[in-house]
Design a protein around this motif. Structure first.
Motif, PDB file in Angstrom:
ATOM      1  N   LEU A  46       0.814  -1.216   0.000  1.00 28.88           N
ATOM      2  CA  LEU A  46       0.000   0.000   0.000  1.00 28.88           C
ATOM      3  C   LEU A  46       0.849   1.267   0.000  1.00 28.88           C
ATOM      4  CD1 LEU A  46      -2.632  -1.120   2.667  1.00 28.88           C
ATOM      5  CD2 LEU A  46      -2.882  -1.161   0.167  1.00 28.88           C
ATOM      6  N   THR A  47       2.144   1.124   0.292  1.00 29.46           N
ATOM      7  CA  THR A  47       3.067   2.254   0.344  1.00 29.46           C
ATOM      8  C   THR A  47       4.416   1.824  -0.229  1.00 29.46           C
ATOM      9  OG1 THR A  47       4.025   3.963   1.776  1.00 29.46           O
ATOM     10  CG2 THR A  47       3.856   1.743   2.698  1.00 29.46           C
ATOM     11  N   LYS A  54       2.115   7.663   3.514  1.00 31.24           N
ATOM     12  CA  LYS A  54       1.739   8.069   2.165  1.00 31.24           C
ATOM     13  C   LYS A  54       1.404   6.838   1.334  1.00 31.24           C
ATOM     14  CE  LYS A  54       3.204  10.642  -1.836  1.00 31.24           C
ATOM     15  NZ  LYS A  54       4.292  11.096  -2.640  1.00 31.24           N
ATOM     16  N   LEU A  55       0.178   6.803   0.839  1.00 37.21           N
ATOM     17  CA  LEU A  55      -0.253   5.695  -0.014  1.00 37.21           C
ATOM     18  C   LEU A  55       0.403   5.790  -1.384  1.00 37.21           C
ATOM     19  CD1 LEU A  55      -4.080   5.821   0.788  1.00 37.21           C
ATOM     20  CD2 LEU A  55      -2.489   4.038   1.517  1.00 37.21           C
ATOM     21  N   ASN A  56       0.776   4.655  -1.944  1.00 36.99           N
ATOM     22  CA  ASN A  56       1.255   4.631  -3.325  1.00 36.99           C
ATOM     23  C   ASN A  56       0.048   4.426  -4.241  1.00 36.99           C
ATOM     24  OD1 ASN A  56       0.626   1.899  -3.162  1.00 36.99           O
ATOM     25  ND2 ASN A  56       2.751   1.221  -3.084  1.00 36.99           N
ATOM     26  N   VAL A  61      -5.702   3.278  -4.965  1.00 36.95           N
ATOM     27  CA  VAL A  61      -6.799   2.571  -5.634  1.00 36.95           C
ATOM     28  C   VAL A  61      -7.680   1.887  -4.594  1.00 36.95           C
ATOM     29  CG1 VAL A  61      -7.361   0.625  -7.149  1.00 36.95           C
ATOM     30  CG2 VAL A  61      -5.619   2.283  -7.843  1.00 36.95           C
ATOM     31  N   HIS A  62      -7.068   1.167  -3.685  1.00 40.32           N
ATOM     32  CA  HIS A  62      -7.835   0.484  -2.639  1.00 40.32           C
ATOM     33  C   HIS A  62      -8.589   1.483  -1.758  1.00 40.32           C
ATOM     34  CE1 HIS A  62      -6.657  -3.662  -3.307  1.00 40.32           C
ATOM     35  NE2 HIS A  62      -5.386  -3.290  -3.415  1.00 40.32           N
ATOM     36  N   ARG A  67     -12.051   0.034   0.031  1.00 41.53           N
ATOM     37  CA  ARG A  67     -11.684  -1.297   0.526  1.00 41.53           C
ATOM     38  C   ARG A  67     -11.304  -1.232   2.003  1.00 41.53           C
ATOM     39  NH1 ARG A  67      -9.549  -3.619  -4.492  1.00 41.53           N
ATOM     40  NH2 ARG A  67     -11.464  -4.058  -5.621  1.00 41.53           N
ATOM     41  N   ARG A  68     -11.597  -2.290   2.687  1.00 38.70           N
ATOM     42  CA  ARG A  68     -11.260  -2.453   4.098  1.00 38.70           C
ATOM     43  C   ARG A  68     -10.524  -3.772   4.268  1.00 38.70           C
ATOM     44  NH1 ARG A  68     -12.382   1.875   7.588  1.00 38.70           N
ATOM     45  NH2 ARG A  68     -13.831   3.178   6.439  1.00 38.70           N
ATOM     46  N   PHE A  69      -9.537  -3.758   5.132  1.00 37.30           N
ATOM     47  CA  PHE A  69      -8.766  -4.955   5.430  1.00 37.30           C
ATOM     48  C   PHE A  69      -8.885  -5.212   6.924  1.00 37.30           C
ATOM     49  CE2 PHE A  69      -6.989  -2.810   1.774  1.00 37.30           C
ATOM     50  CZ  PHE A  69      -6.952  -3.828   0.835  1.00 37.30           C
TER      51      PHE A  69
END
Length: 148
Positions: A46-47, A54-56, A61-62, A67-69
């Motif tokens: 995610l990074t 900071k998200l990549n 996109v997620h 989206r939830r994890f």
């Protein structure tokens, strides 16, 4: 106090990891988020930088798809990991490199775990169970430090 299922599950997993000595900030499957994610490392995609909030592209996109994890959004997962690392004594240098403290012991892991629990409480809008100021009837928002 009423808590969410995601909060209860996360606390249970972190408690178990701490007491089984399987909480490790240097292993993406055994860190705070790794344990919340059932000891899987998929969250690290995610990074681009360990410890970053900071998200990549993949993370964005997620996040944008909602989206939830295990109940947590991608940005929340990164914030949990950041709180854990800071609590354990990690920090970013001026060159944006993650500095690892020497001898990550049980005390540092507990401090990291405490920071995570506080973060989880903020996410769910509940009182910080790690805040003991109520026991001492202390309100730091009204305190002033005077130097003589």
């Amino acid at each position: 106090m009423k808590t969410s299922v995601r909060f209860d599950n996360a606390i249970h997993k972190l408690y178990t990891a701490f007491h089984n000595k399987t909480l490790n900030p240097d292993d993406c499957k055994q860190c705070a988020v790794g344990n919340i994610m059932d000891n899987k490392d998929s969250w690290k995609h995610l990074t681009d930088s360990h410890g970053s909030t900071k998200l990549n592209y993949v993370g964005l996109v997620h996040q944008n798809l909602g989206r939830r994890f295990n109940g947590y959004s991608p940005i929340e997962l990164l914030q949990i990991e950041s709180a854990f690392l800071k609590g354990c004594g990690y920090h970013f240098t001026a060159q944006q490199r993650l500095f690892k403290p020497e001898n990550v012991n049980d005390t540092k892991l507990f401090n990291g775990l405490s920071a995570v629990v506080s973060q989880l409480c903020r996410f769910d809008g509940i009182d910080d169970v790690m805040d003991c100021s109520i026991l001492f009837e202390f309100d730091d928002s009204t305190s002033e430090l005077e130097l003589v």
